[in-house]
Design an enzyme around this catalytic site. Sequence first.
Site, PDB file in Angstrom:
ATOM      1  N   TYR A 152       3.942   5.335  15.303  1.00  0.00           N
ATOM      2  CA  TYR A 152       2.648   4.670  15.186  1.00  0.00           C
ATOM      3  C   TYR A 152       1.520   5.590  15.658  1.00  0.00           C
ATOM      4  CZ  TYR A 152      -1.150   1.357  16.037  1.00  0.00           C
ATOM      5  OH  TYR A 152      -2.367   0.731  16.045  1.00  0.00           O
ATOM      6  N   VAL A 204       0.821  -1.216   0.000  1.00  0.00           N
ATOM      7  CA  VAL A 204       0.000   0.000   0.000  1.00  0.00           C
ATOM      8  C   VAL A 204       0.854   1.265   0.000  1.00  0.00           C
ATOM      9  CG1 VAL A 204      -1.967  -1.107   1.134  1.00  0.00           C
ATOM     10  CG2 VAL A 204      -0.216   0.039   2.527  1.00  0.00           C
TER      11      VAL A 204
END
Length: 275
Positions: free
Chosen positions: A182, A62
């Site tokens: 993250y 992706v």
Amino acid sequence: MSLSGKAALVTGAGQGIGRACALALAEAGARVAVFDLKQESAEATVATLPDPSSHLAIAGNVADSTAVKAAFAKAVAAFGRLDVLVNNAGTGTGPNDGSAKMYELMAQRNAELARGETPKTHVEQAVFMEDEGWRAVMAVNLDGAFFCTREALRIMAEKNIKGSIINIASTAVQSGEGPVHYVTSKAALVGMTRALAREVASRGIRINAVAPGPTDTPLMRSIPDEWIASLEKAIPLGRLAKPAEVAAAVRFLASDEASYVTGSVLVANGGSYFF
């Protein structure tokens, strides 16, 4: 919550939450393109779906916009349309991101606490993180979600489809707990959800996010057991989420039952934090 006659694409669907989402959408009647970094993982997920021959396994990264464009073209060629996108692909680590050092320091600090000492060890990651570690996580979690959303919007706009896009965020957005790259990527994903929900509302396209708490996935099991134990203790419901419980929230947002919901964050975190 029937999705009969609709087509969906789920990223990172080779395992964990992504696989559970693919199954939930397929069980609701959708044809599903399972998009994963590994072809064998995508095929393994397709094999678990009802009527596997009606679904599609696609391999690709992706974070590579060219690979994303090719994957969406394959899905449309197979299904003739795209109604649902689930941006699930994600990672919490990257090369030279300082995570190994952080876990080492965490173990040292825990040992100090266990000995009844005032801890002197600082548990840090950012000071040890190199550029490639930062970019590796942002490339998948944020860039990848944008690349996929852009392709989905182009298809939905061209075919005049009032579709639904669901981004998998995280409770870490609220708590701040977790690796800095993250947490940052998931916070940015929520911002993207809200901005694009406003942008495409006139087309009848809905964009929402689901914010899971700690969930029993391979990604979760990659962190130290003591960290997992501490996370579980902090959850009011007293356990990690099951991937299927997160997928149920995704299925709702994908369906016409959520026809008046857009720009929202649906929280499935056992009561850990509230958005």
